[in-house]
Design a protein around this motif. Structure first.
Motif, PDB file in Angstrom:
ATOM      1  N   GLN A 140       0.812  -1.215   0.000  1.00 50.57           N
ATOM      2  CA  GLN A 140       0.000   0.000   0.000  1.00 50.57           C
ATOM      3  C   GLN A 140       0.847   1.267   0.000  1.00 50.57           C
ATOM      4  O   GLN A 140       1.969   1.281   0.518  1.00 50.57           O
ATOM      5  CB  GLN A 140      -0.922   0.007   1.221  1.00 50.57           C
ATOM      6  CG  GLN A 140      -1.939  -1.118   1.217  1.00 50.57           C
ATOM      7  CD  GLN A 140      -2.881  -1.015   0.041  1.00 50.57           C
ATOM      8  OE1 GLN A 140      -3.584  -0.026  -0.112  1.00 50.57           O
ATOM      9  NE2 GLN A 140      -2.905  -2.040  -0.802  1.00 50.57           N
ATOM     10  N   THR A 141       0.266   2.312  -0.571  1.00 44.76           N
ATOM     11  CA  THR A 141       0.854   3.652  -0.492  1.00 44.76           C
ATOM     12  C   THR A 141      -0.236   4.613  -0.055  1.00 44.76           C
ATOM     13  O   THR A 141      -1.413   4.395  -0.302  1.00 44.76           O
ATOM     14  CB  THR A 141       1.416   4.102  -1.852  1.00 44.76           C
ATOM     15  OG1 THR A 141       0.378   4.032  -2.832  1.00 44.76           O
ATOM     16  CG2 THR A 141       2.589   3.234  -2.270  1.00 44.76           C
ATOM     17  N   GLY A 142       0.183   5.668   0.599  1.00 42.07           N
ATOM     18  CA  GLY A 142      -0.784   6.642   1.075  1.00 42.07           C
ATOM     19  C   GLY A 142      -0.498   7.019   2.511  1.00 42.07           C
ATOM     20  O   GLY A 142       0.502   6.602   3.095  1.00 42.07           O
ATOM     21  N   GLN A 143      -1.380   7.830   3.065  1.00 39.95           N
ATOM     22  CA  GLN A 143      -1.249   8.263   4.456  1.00 39.95           C
ATOM     23  C   GLN A 143      -2.611   8.231   5.133  1.00 39.95           C
ATOM     24  O   GLN A 143      -3.646   8.185   4.466  1.00 39.95           O
ATOM     25  CB  GLN A 143      -0.701   9.704   4.526  1.00 39.95           C
ATOM     26  CG  GLN A 143       0.714   9.887   4.025  1.00 39.95           C
ATOM     27  CD  GLN A 143       0.768  10.165   2.547  1.00 39.95           C
ATOM     28  OE1 GLN A 143      -0.232  10.487   1.932  1.00 39.95           O
ATOM     29  NE2 GLN A 143       1.939  10.028   1.957  1.00 39.95           N
ATOM     30  N   PHE A 144      -2.602   8.263   6.444  1.00 46.26           N
ATOM     31  CA  PHE A 144      -3.853   8.438   7.176  1.00 46.26           C
ATOM     32  C   PHE A 144      -3.561   9.087   8.511  1.00 46.26           C
ATOM     33  O   PHE A 144      -2.443   9.017   9.031  1.00 46.26           O
ATOM     34  CB  PHE A 144      -4.611   7.118   7.354  1.00 46.26           C
ATOM     35  CG  PHE A 144      -3.922   6.095   8.212  1.00 46.26           C
ATOM     36  CD1 PHE A 144      -4.176   6.010   9.571  1.00 46.26           C
ATOM     37  CD2 PHE A 144      -3.034   5.187   7.642  1.00 46.26           C
ATOM     38  CE1 PHE A 144      -3.556   5.061  10.359  1.00 46.26           C
ATOM     39  CE2 PHE A 144      -2.414   4.227   8.416  1.00 46.26           C
ATOM     40  CZ  PHE A 144      -2.660   4.157   9.772  1.00 46.26           C
ATOM     41  N   CYS A 145      -4.559   9.756   9.052  1.00 45.62           N
ATOM     42  CA  CYS A 145      -4.442  10.333  10.381  1.00 45.62           C
ATOM     43  C   CYS A 145      -5.576   9.810  11.249  1.00 45.62           C
ATOM     44  O   CYS A 145      -6.647   9.462  10.744  1.00 45.62           O
ATOM     45  CB  CYS A 145      -4.462  11.862  10.340  1.00 45.62           C
ATOM     46  SG  CYS A 145      -5.995  12.598   9.717  1.00 45.62           S
ATOM     47  N   VAL A 146      -5.321   9.715  12.534  1.00 43.12           N
ATOM     48  CA  VAL A 146      -6.327   9.280  13.500  1.00 43.12           C
ATOM     49  C   VAL A 146      -6.392  10.314  14.614  1.00 43.12           C
ATOM     50  O   VAL A 146      -5.383  10.935  14.970  1.00 43.12           O
ATOM     51  CB  VAL A 146      -5.995   7.889  14.086  1.00 43.12           C
ATOM     52  CG1 VAL A 146      -6.173   6.813  13.042  1.00 43.12           C
ATOM     53  CG2 VAL A 146      -4.590   7.857  14.648  1.00 43.12           C
ATOM     54  N   PHE A 147      -7.589  10.509  15.158  1.00 43.91           N
ATOM     55  CA  PHE A 147      -7.736  11.486  16.224  1.00 43.91           C
ATOM     56  C   PHE A 147      -8.978  11.157  17.035  1.00 43.91           C
ATOM     57  O   PHE A 147      -9.928  10.550  16.541  1.00 43.91           O
ATOM     58  CB  PHE A 147      -7.823  12.912  15.676  1.00 43.91           C
ATOM     59  CG  PHE A 147      -8.865  13.106  14.608  1.00 43.91           C
ATOM     60  CD1 PHE A 147     -10.141  13.550  14.918  1.00 43.91           C
ATOM     61  CD2 PHE A 147      -8.559  12.836  13.276  1.00 43.91           C
ATOM     62  CE1 PHE A 147     -11.098  13.724  13.928  1.00 43.91           C
ATOM     63  CE2 PHE A 147      -9.511  13.025  12.279  1.00 43.91           C
ATOM     64  CZ  PHE A 147     -10.778  13.465  12.604  1.00 43.91           C
TER      65      PHE A 147
END
Length: 316
Positions: free
Chosen positions: A104-111
């Motif tokens: 996989q490629t990409g980013q994610f954020c969690v909050f």
């Protein structure tokens, strides 16, 4: 099924990598209200033979994903194949499983919800359309938007490791920017559930009309003066726009435009020293005579008489 905490998420994400949990959790995060972190998928070990990284049916956090590889999103009622750059929003109430297909490629954020607490962000998280949507908020991004989203995530990753005292304020701003990008991709009906199509068109027309004012100097000129010009910008037929506005307001497009032009003309005659010719030009009239005729038909006074009368009443 138990709720997965932010720390458990980071722990699971660090499994199978050389990255320690302490490195994944931003330094000093305990001093902030709520939790936030951002990840790069290329730095995590994921192959098509592995189980999905985050197969949780319930979470203690919100998540914004920017995926550029192939994968599959599973919801209780449907499965969606992801083959192009996509933006995905999930909430603690979203039953959602993600299955990667290949690396996989990409980013994610969690909050957590407290990270975007109203006192910090100015928004009520669960009232935002993107997080209230009964549809599955997965949006394929055109090339230009994908580049913009990529840039936002890169800014997040740079900022979260910085020593800037207000970096979490910046991270909130970046997070809200992603939210607004997603909401723009939602349907008009979803974003304005209490508005009919007619009400929405009326609102957009009034917004376009009002954005042309106030006029601050004689060099400033309005761009939209006719019903046809407004209809073209709104991408509707002029007859349709006229019907919508008449049904919504009782006035035609031309009458609404004329009323706003007169309102601005009165203000300029009363509060500025512009010549009447300058006012006419700024309001889009071809010449002084045309403006004078229009103004008198709307007010029963010539522009000069109106200015003299108001100056006399004000004792000037």
């Amino acid at each position: 099924m138990g709720v997965t905490s932010f720390e458990e998420l980071c722990n699971r994400l660090s499994s199978g990598t050389s990255t320690e949990l302490s490195a994944l959790l931003p330094e000093g995060i305990q001093h902030e209200v709520g939790h936030f972190n951002v990840f790069n998928l290329t730095q995590l070990t994921q192959t098509s033979r592995e189980k999905p990284t985050i197969p949780y049916a319930c979470r203690a956090f919100y998540k914004i994903n920017f995926l550029t590889g192939k994968s599959r999103a599973e919801y209780p009622d449907r499965t969606l194949e992801i083959t192009q750059p996509s933006l995905i929003f999930t909430t603690p109430k979203s039953p959602f499983t993600w299955w990667p297909i290949g690396r996989q490629t990409g980013q994610f954020c969690v909050f957590t919800a407290d990270f975007l607490h109203p006192t910090k962000s100015g928004v009520i998280l669960d009232e935002l359309p993107i997080f209230k949507s009964p549809e599955h908020p997965i949006y394929t991004l055109p090339e230009t938007q994908a580049a913009r989203v990529q840039s936002i995530f890169e800014n997040m990753q740079t900022e979260i490791t910085s020593n800037y005292a207000y970096k979490y304020d910046l991270l909130r701003a970046y997070t809200l920017e992603l939210v607004h990008i997603g909401q723009k991709l939602q349907s008009t009906t979803m974003l304005h559930p209490n508005h009919s199509a007619f009400a929405r068109t009326t609102s957009l027309f009034i917004e376009l009309l009002e954005r042309q004012f106030p006029l601050e100097n004689p060099q400033q000129k309005i761009a939209l003066r006719t019903a046809k010009q407004f209809a073209d910008v709104l991408a509707v037929h002029v007859n349709h726009l006229n019907k919508v506005l008449r049904d919504s307001t009782g006035l035609t497009t031309t009458e609404l435009i004329a009323g706003r032009l007169v309102q601005e003309a009165r203000a300029l005659l009363l509060h500025t020293d512009w010549t009447i010719a300058e006012i006419a030009d700024s309001l889009g009239f071809s010449d002084f005579a045309h403006f004078a005729k229009f103004f008198k038909s709307e007010t029963s006074m010539s522009p000069g008489a109106f200015r003299r009368q108001t100056q006399s009443l004000n004792g000037t």
